[in-house]
Design a protein around this motif. Structure first.
Motif, mmCIF file in Angstrom:
data_model
loop_
_atom_site.group_PDB
_atom_site.id
_atom_site.type_symbol
_atom_site.label_atom_id
_atom_site.label_comp_id
_atom_site.label_asym_id
_atom_site.label_seq_id
_atom_site.Cartn_x
_atom_site.Cartn_y
_atom_site.Cartn_z
ATOM 1 N N THR A 1 0.841 -1.194 0.000
ATOM 2 C CA THR A 1 0.000 0.000 0.000
ATOM 3 C C THR A 1 0.876 1.244 0.000
ATOM 4 N N LEU A 2 0.502 2.202 -0.828
ATOM 5 C CA LEU A 2 1.224 3.471 -0.912
ATOM 6 C C LEU A 2 0.362 4.579 -0.328
ATOM 7 N N TYR A 3 0.940 5.356 0.616
ATOM 8 C CA TYR A 3 0.258 6.484 1.247
ATOM 9 C C TYR A 3 1.085 7.744 1.047
ATOM 10 N N ASP A 4 0.394 8.892 1.073
ATOM 11 C CA ASP A 4 1.161 10.121 1.227
ATOM 12 C C ASP A 4 1.420 10.330 2.720
ATOM 13 N N MET A 5 2.097 11.407 3.067
ATOM 14 C CA MET A 5 2.481 11.593 4.461
ATOM 15 C C MET A 5 1.327 12.050 5.349
ATOM 16 N N ASN B 1 8.750 15.409 -6.408
ATOM 17 C CA ASN B 1 8.934 16.235 -5.210
ATOM 18 C C ASN B 1 7.886 15.950 -4.148
ATOM 19 N N THR B 2 7.651 14.674 -3.897
ATOM 20 C CA THR B 2 6.620 14.282 -2.943
ATOM 21 C C THR B 2 7.158 13.180 -2.041
ATOM 22 N N LYS B 3 6.762 13.250 -0.772
ATOM 23 C CA LYS B 3 7.170 12.245 0.205
ATOM 24 C C LYS B 3 6.063 11.200 0.348
ATOM 25 N N TYR B 4 6.462 9.937 0.388
ATOM 26 C CA TYR B 4 5.498 8.842 0.454
ATOM 27 C C TYR B 4 5.883 7.837 1.546
ATOM 28 N N LYS B 5 4.885 7.055 1.895
ATOM 29 C CA LYS B 5 5.084 5.933 2.815
ATOM 30 C C LYS B 5 4.546 4.686 2.119
ATOM 31 N N ILE B 6 5.379 3.654 2.015
ATOM 32 C CA ILE B 6 4.953 2.404 1.379
ATOM 33 C C ILE B 6 4.998 1.299 2.425
ATOM 34 N N VAL B 7 3.919 0.500 2.480
ATOM 35 C CA VAL B 7 3.736 -0.498 3.550
ATOM 36 C C VAL B 7 3.476 -1.858 2.932
ATOM 37 N N GLU C 1 8.379 1.734 4.588
ATOM 38 C CA GLU C 1 9.513 2.508 4.090
ATOM 39 C C GLU C 1 9.005 3.906 3.725
ATOM 40 N N ILE C 2 9.788 4.920 4.012
ATOM 41 C CA ILE C 2 9.465 6.291 3.633
ATOM 42 C C ILE C 2 10.486 6.749 2.593
ATOM 43 N N PHE C 3 10.020 7.365 1.506
ATOM 44 C CA PHE C 3 10.919 7.829 0.459
ATOM 45 C C PHE C 3 10.371 9.131 -0.115
ATOM 46 N N GLU C 4 11.220 9.823 -0.829
ATOM 47 C CA GLU C 4 10.824 11.101 -1.423
ATOM 48 C C GLU C 4 11.281 11.145 -2.868
ATOM 49 N N THR C 5 10.361 11.511 -3.769
ATOM 50 C CA THR C 5 10.705 11.641 -5.184
ATOM 51 C C THR C 5 11.348 13.002 -5.442
ATOM 52 N N PHE D 1 11.679 4.787 -8.866
ATOM 53 C CA PHE D 1 12.283 4.674 -7.545
ATOM 54 C C PHE D 1 12.087 3.237 -7.089
ATOM 55 N N THR D 2 13.133 2.453 -7.165
ATOM 56 C CA THR D 2 13.029 1.035 -6.846
ATOM 57 C C THR D 2 13.237 0.829 -5.349
ATOM 58 N N ILE D 3 12.230 0.277 -4.698
ATOM 59 C CA ILE D 3 12.292 0.024 -3.260
ATOM 60 C C ILE D 3 11.922 -1.438 -3.037
#
Length: 623
Positions: free
Chosen positions: A429-433, A456-462, A473-477, A485-487
């Motif tokens: 699941t992908l969420y914004d902050m 230019n956006t910060k995300y949280k992937i679960v 994991e938290i990442f920022e484009t 963005f490979t996670i």
């Protein structure tokens, strides 16, 4: 003389009647010989036991008659589900998707794959991440021509077709044998000026899937063997690859390629843009699935290297066919083993340092629940062609493709942190902050995920999976042109993460705590029991997705009914303690077993120690 005539006529009529009388032996012979149309007619007249239903449904399935196939697979599953082999689950699921019953198809496919499938969500997900959208148009005005396998031939195209009405009928589908045809294509994507290809190439057997050198002087194509050979229990005519050259205004020097065989099929050739490699599909020994994609090197002296399998990043245990290599080395191919919409879907895989990355399904603007395949492309013009049986028989389609503007992508796969094994069926699941849901996907066989994102956006992937700790994991484009963005999400199972959580021989996952003791005939929680349960509270707060079952057991003293009621009260009392300490009720269920599931089956002769072992509360992880 007249009497002899009548006797002869009578014998001929009897012979004709007997020949037409349905029998399981005759139907099975037709099926074994791949005469599926006639086999289906005969099976329909026989008693529908399990074997008949299997072959009848398969006969329709192999000729893309999914409505009839799904009906008979449905009867098979309703009547004999406990003894149905896995391959019928796979075909039944695809037959259902072929008639757009995606919901039921997902249920059956989920039972086959052993993890949940959600085609509706998958389709929505693809709309966000596919690199191109397609506008599709059928290239003929008839739905019965049986056209497929189109290729570029200078300013013309060459394709395979069942148009030759003078050809004998092929028993598989009761249609003429395939020949190659050439044509021009109008500006609006319609086939024109259609005529048979060279008589040197077309023979009494099947020819299809031609590919040509850029100078138009060399071609490779399929041809079906003109004799059947026995391979194991099956007798069949293999498909082989041939090469021909254009000399003196004619095709000549037709030769079989040395890596073809009577023992297996080699088909769907495609030259690489530099013409130094020939890609193809084959079920040769060593293949991962029924058909895999391979390539061979083409040497300057005209020889060939050894066939090289493209590996399990591309190939699956099912069919991968019809490779096409674009000018930028991107591979396009058809697969029924990768996650798709049903049947064969068209995929693309880009090459990174000479290695093909994870394939991407081209999405529902080109793929359907039926077979979609044989994709070819003029990338600089954004046009191309493919084949599909979405209307019940193979037809050619032209397309115009446009870039999907939603191009910032996060992708990766899900693995066990310790074993590094892929974990299909995991929910990502992908969420914004602000914890707004951006996308959600249950990963397929390759355990890979792809989500659309913004610059230019910060995300949280679960990553969430039963019996595993959630991983975040938290990442920022950025906007520096990097669109992928490979996670890789690595998650840990409960029994690896915690010493007190173990998987036992019965396959269940237990939380091993000190035994909880109750006073005689009581079920209130004593202080020493509370200390033990506090450990369980801490574990459940640490893993907020964990769900458990509380099972209370008694010894054999007192009646069965009394012990059942007592254990039920003790299980409920334990649950209430956890509830009072902040654990949600929907994460727990309690059950009293009384004396019915002893750890030591000592009956009425138990010692005090044995009684105490049987008198227990167990905690089983359910999620």
């Amino acid at each position: 003389m007249r009497n002899n005539f009548y006797i002869l006529f009578f014998l001929l009529v009897c012979q004709f009647i007997l020949a037409q009388k349905p029998s399981i032996k005759k139907a099975n012979e037709l099926f074994a010989n791949k005469a599926y149309v006639e086999a289906a007619k005969m099976y329909e007249q026989l008693k529908h036991d399990q074997k008949v239903l299997q072959n009848l449904a398969d006969s329709y399935y192999y000729n893309a008659q999914m409505k009839f196939a799904s009906t008979h697979y449905g009867t098979l599953f309703f009547t004999y589900k406990d003894s149905v082999k896995p391959e019928y689950y796979f075909r039944y699921a695809n037959a259902l998707k072929g008639i757009e019953d995606f919901e039921k198809g997902d249920i059956i496919m989920g039972e086959y794959l052993k993890y949940s499938v959600d085609t509706k969500k998958f389709r929505e997900h693809l709309n966000n991440i596919v690199p191109f959208n397609y506008t599709v148009r059928q290239m003929t005005r008839s739905n019965s021509t049986g056209d497929f396998g189109i290729s570029f031939f200078g300013e013309k195209v060459v394709f395979a077709s069942l148009r030759n009405t003078e050809s004998p009928l092929y028993k598989w589908n009761d249609r003429p044998y395939l020949d190659l045809y050439e044509a021009t294509v109008s500006k609006d994507g319609i086939l024109e000026n259609i005529k048979p290809f060279s008589e040197i190439i077309n023979t009494k057997t099947h020819e299809s899937s031609a590919t040509f050198s850029k100078d138009g002087k060399t071609m490779y194509f399929n041809r079906t063997n003109d004799v059947q050979v026995q391979v194991g229990e099956e007798k069949f005519a293999s498909v082989k690859l041939f090469k021909a050259v254009f000399e003196n205004n004619a095709w000549t020097n037709v030769t079989e390629l040395p890596f073809s065989s009577d023992q297996f099929s080699t088909q769907h050739p495609m030259l690489s843009p530099d013409e130094k490699k020939l890609y193809f599909s084959s079920d040769r020994p060593g293949s991962i699935g029924s058909f895999d994609i391979y390539f061979v090197d083409i040497f300057e002296d005209g020889g060939y290297g050894e066939p090289q399998n493209l590996g399990d990043n591309i190939n699956t245990i099912h069919r991968e066919q019809f490779p096409f290599i674009a000018e930028d080395e991107t591979l396009y191919f058809a697969s029924e083993g990768l996650q798709g919409l049903g049947g064969l879907d068209i995929f693309m895989a880009r090459t990174y340092d000479g290695v093909y990355g994870k394939p991407i399904n081209l999405g529902e603007t080109i793929n359907t629940g039926m077979d979609d395949f044989a994709y070819v492309l003029k990338a600089n013009e954004g046009i191309g062609y493919f084949a599909s049986n979405r209307k019940g028989t193979d037809n050619l389609y032209s397309f115009v493709r446009e870039e999907n503007e939603r191009r910032f992508i996060v992708e990766g796969d899900v693995r066990d942190i310790n074993t590094k094994e892929l974990l299909p069926g995991t929910t990502v699941t992908l969420y914004d902050m602000d914890d707004k849901l951006i996308g959600q996907l249950v990963v397929g066989e390759n355990a890979d995920y792809v989500f659309n994102s913004e610059p230019n956006t910060k995300y949280k992937i679960v990553a969430d999976r039963d019996f595993y700790a959630s991983k975040t994991e938290i990442f920022e484009t950025t906007d520096d042109g990097r669109v992928r963005f490979t996670i890789e999400l690595e998650i840990e199972s409960y029994d690896d993460a915690e010493d007190i959580i173990v998987t036992k021989e019965d396959g269940l996952v237990y939380i091993q705590l000190e035994n909880i003791y109750f006073d005689l005939d009581k079920w209130d929680i004593k202080p020493e029991a509370a200390n033990t349960l506090d450990v369980l509270v801490a574990i459940m707060k640490k893993y907020p997705r964990m769900e458990i079952e509380l099972g209370a057991h008694t010894d054999t003293r007192a009646s069965d009914a009394y012990n059942l009621r007592l254990s039920h009260n003790r299980a409920n009392s334990t649950l209430e303690y956890l509830l009072e300490n902040g654990i949600e009720r929907n994460r727990m269920r309690s059950k009293g077993f009384g004396e019915r599931v002893p750890l030591i089956n000592c009956g009425d002769n138990c010692s005090e120690v044995e009684h105490s072992i049987n008198r227990r509360v167990e905690f089983i992880v359910r999620k």
